[in-house]
Write an enzyme that holds these catalytic residues in place. Structure first.
Site, PDB file in Angstrom:
ATOM      1  N   ALA A  62       6.375   2.656  -7.760  1.00 37.35           N
ATOM      2  CA  ALA A  62       7.227   3.765  -7.723  1.00 37.35           C
ATOM      3  C   ALA A  62       8.185   3.442  -8.756  1.00 37.35           C
ATOM      4  O   ALA A  62       8.352   1.995  -8.959  1.00 37.35           O
ATOM      5  CB  ALA A  62       7.792   4.162  -6.482  1.00 37.35           C
ATOM      6  N   GLU A 104      -2.294   4.422  -4.986  1.00 39.42           N
ATOM      7  CA  GLU A 104      -2.524   5.792  -4.391  1.00 39.42           C
ATOM      8  C   GLU A 104      -2.901   6.645  -5.537  1.00 39.42           C
ATOM      9  O   GLU A 104      -3.927   7.530  -5.187  1.00 39.42           O
ATOM     10  CB  GLU A 104      -1.338   6.281  -3.673  1.00 39.42           C
ATOM     11  N   GLU A 124       3.950  -1.426   0.803  1.00 38.41           N
ATOM     12  CA  GLU A 124       5.055  -0.478   1.085  1.00 38.41           C
ATOM     13  C   GLU A 124       5.879  -1.233   2.449  1.00 38.41           C
ATOM     14  O   GLU A 124       7.061  -0.899   2.829  1.00 38.41           O
ATOM     15  CB  GLU A 124       4.848   0.886   1.389  1.00 38.41           C
TER      16      GLU A 124
END
Length: 701
Positions: A62, A104, A124
């Site tokens: 991210a 992902e 994560e």
């Protein structure tokens, strides 16, 4: 600005994303992926699509600049849904790393090909979160629930060959041939009929797991420590259970709910704070990014004991030659043998091959002559913690080492300025305080003396990163940051034991809080004779050592140990504690766990605030990172300074004032704590004043 280009190679469409430095999945990158997909679908000649990235890596995760902000559309779930809804097969071409949202995204593609050096993972959990874009639902459909549990709760990246064996990727390319190999793979898929192979539609792995209802309970039972004090692993397991038990869309809804629960938790807030705090430690106010950095091509280490050998390994690991100096041949031989034994142990575990062990050992030169350090760019002293001995060594080094060399001390408590003063180059002297075992522990305190030059500080901070350490800049004081802050915890543990709390209760309170082990367990592991320092006062450790109780290595310490080093309460230690308490006239009583927690941990908060107020540390967050990396302070609390804000500074100040009336100056609230409590300020956001020693050195050194 991130860029996305679309190109064709015959019937294959190539979407290439280029957003340096790591192709993070920010808004611009997400838009570029969607634009590329639209272009590929609009081109009638295109039968399959390859998604790849320029630069050094695939989508590494991210965009951290978006953390804590409202989501912006298209979000990652939109992108993943668009990939899965594409009218043509999509192949992810992975190089570098595909982590978190990057993996992902790859799992949303129909096929995956990776370079042999690539790594993939879902980390994560380190932020107190779970993969929130389908990672807990798609990964079990490829690797099965058992492997998914290990991968996602562990959070560690997986090398491409293992990812291939697990089925996460479908093929490996040759080195430096990823793009051509991905195109060739896509052409094979087209030749086979351009079959879509959506991960969300796979059922074989999860169907098999449905026949093993005990799988999840067994995992929880085998890994009790994984769940202690933290919520993320619990929610990860629940999400993977949903992947097995529920239809895909219902599992996605369950994942989303579990993710939201974590996102708004104190635990995740603390771990995200620590994520950014770790990156801030390398930033030194007043030290420009272009400050010259000295080239370090060779290193000398004085002392071949446990610490010196561990320090040497850090440099051997990154290909730097090391000259290791001892005063006796037997000590030198023992130190070199220990280094080899450590490397061979790593080889047995598959972390190194035999050739790499020999390559590293070939970089090591042992000697009994200090003069052999004359050509080294950096010399680190790692001898016994004696000021007289260190001064003698630095005076000799000053006459031997080349004028450009950096002279460093690994002292953990002593006055670096006094050591530097015996040289004619105090500006080239710096503290490099490694934590034991030095080849394992991440923390490296870079201690700036009153006259340490800016380029020496810059070189030390850069070198720390090179050898895989977390650098934290400290000013000069007894114990620097981590040892000084945690020293008060040890002092309180000793005092509480004398006052009537058992070592077992004290340790249990600390472990329940989240530490990997208790204070007395840690002392027994390291060795009471190693930790003990010269003192004219009678102490618990001194009395135990006098009875030959050195810890795990000899006769037990605060605990007794069986052949497997499993601890049990020690009647002998209890007698030693009771006898010393009687000799000191201490009236013993029982304690609640809350009383112990306040005595042990509020003292650290208070000392940390003093360290910051004195300018020994630059930022409160540096103190948090030093204690997390150096002492195992539980990261899910954010460290003592962040944790104090979650407790409430007025509460802590009031408790400290009450403790100070009973137990003295250690608990007198620091002026900084009082100021912040009265003003409603936040301790973890505090920084040192510009007039304080470390910052003043950075600005005017």
């Amino acid at each position: 600005m991130p860029t996305g280009t679309f190109d064709t190679r015959g019937t294959i469409g190539l979407i290439t994303i280029d957003s340096p430095p790591v192709n993070a999945l920010g808004l611009g990158v997400r838009q570029a992926i969607l634009h590329g997909l639209a272009a590929a679908e609009a081109e009638a000649s295109v039968a399959a699509i390859v998604l790849l990235c320029a630069g050094r890596t695939f989508f590494a995760g991210a965009d951290i600049t978006e953390f804590g902000k409202p989501p912006m559309r298209p979000d990652l779930l939109d992108v993943i849904a668009r990939i899965e809804g594409a009218t043509k097969p999509v192949i992810a071409a992975i190089h570098g790393t595909a982590l978190g949202g990057g993996l992902e995204t790859a799992l949303a593609c129909d096929y995956r090909i990776a370079s042999p050096t690539a790594r993939v993972g879902l980390p994560e959990v380190a932020l107190g979160l779970l993969p929130g874009a389908g990672g807990t639902q798609r990964l079990p459909r490829i690797v099965g629930a058992a492997a998914a549990l290990e991968i996602i709760t562990g959070g560690k990246p997986i090398a491409a060959p293992r990812a291939l064996a697990l089925g996460i990727v479908d093929r490996l390319s040759a080195p430096d041939d990823l793009t051509d190999a991905a195109i060739a793979f896509a052409r094979e898929i087209v030749a086979d009929g351009a079959v879509r192979r959506r991960v969300r539609d796979r059922e074989d792995k999860v169907a098999a797991d449905r026949g093993n209802p005990a799988l999840f309970d067994d995992f929880r039972a085998r890994n009790p420590g994984l769940f202690r004090g933290v919520r993320a692993p619990t929610n990860i397991v629940a999400a993977i259970e949903a992947a097995v038990a529920l239809p895909f869309d219902e599992g996605m809804a369950r994942e989303a709910a579990l993710f939201e629960e974590l996102l708004h938790s104190r635990e995740s807030e603390a771990q995200r704070y620590a994520f950014f705090a770790e990156r801030d430690t390398a930033k030194v106010p007043g030290l420009p990014a272009d400050t010259p950095v000295a080239p370090i091509a060779s290193v000398g280490v004085i002392g071949a004991g446990t610490m010196g050998g561990g320090i040497a390994m850090n440099f051997l690991n990154v290909g730097l030659p090391v000259t290791l100096v001892e005063t006796r041949q037997d000590a030198l031989d023992r130190g070199v043998a220990t280094i080899r034994r450590n490397y061979e142990a790593s080889a047995r575990k598959g972390k190194l091959d035999a050739a790499e062990v020999e390559r590293r050992m070939a970089l090591l030169t042992g000697t009994l002559a200090l003069s052999d350090l004359a050509g080294c760019d950096l010399v680190i002293e790692a001898v016994f913690e004696s000021m007289d001995l260190k001064k003698t060594i630095f005076a000799e080094l000053d006459a031997i080492a080349k004028r450009s060399a950096i002279l460093a001390s690994n002292t953990s408590f002593l006055d670096l300025d006094a050591i530097a003063a015996v040289t004619e180059r105090p500006e080239r002297v710096v503290g490099l305080h490694f934590f034991s075992p030095a080849n394992v522990m991440r923390l490296l305190e870079v201690v700036r003396g009153a006259r340490t030059a800016p380029d020496v500080v810059a070189t030390a901070m850069r070198l720390a990163k090179r050898i895989g350490k977390l650098p934290v800049l400290s000013g000069v004081c007894e114990g620097f940051i981590a040892n000084r802050a945690m020293g008060v915890r040890m002092a309180q543990a000793d005092a509480l034991a004398l006052e009537g709390a058992s070592p077992q209760q004290i340790d249990r309170v600390l472990v329940d809080y989240g530490f990997p082990m208790g204070a007395f367990q840690m002392l027994d592991l390291i060795g009471l004779d190693v930790i003990g320092r010269d003192s004219t006062e009678r102490t618990l450790m001194g009395d135990l050592v006098a009875q030959g109780r050195l810890g795990q290595k000899q006769n037990g310490g605060f605990y007794d140990y069986d052949a497997q080093r499993r601890p049990t309460p020690s009647p002998v230690a209890d007698e030693v504690i009771a006898a010393l308490a009687a000799a000191k006239g201490i009236v013993r009583r029982s304690f609640t766990d809350q009383e112990l927690r306040e005595r042990l941990l509020y003292a650290v908060v208070n000392e940390g605030a003093r360290i910051l107020d004195e300018g020994i540390a630059l930022r409160a967050s540096d103190i948090d990172m030093a204690l997390i990396a150096g002492y195992g302070w539980p990261v899910h609390t954010g460290g003592p300074m962040f944790w104090a804000d979650t407790v409430g500074l007025p509460t802590i100040v009031a408790t400290l004032e009450a403790l100070a009336q009973r137990h003295g100056d250690t608990f007198v609230p620091s002026p900084l704590l009082v100021r912040l409590a009265e003003s409603g300020g936040m301790l973890h956001r505090a920084v040192a004043a510009s007039s304080t020693p470390v910052l003043e050195g950075a600005l005017h050194g």
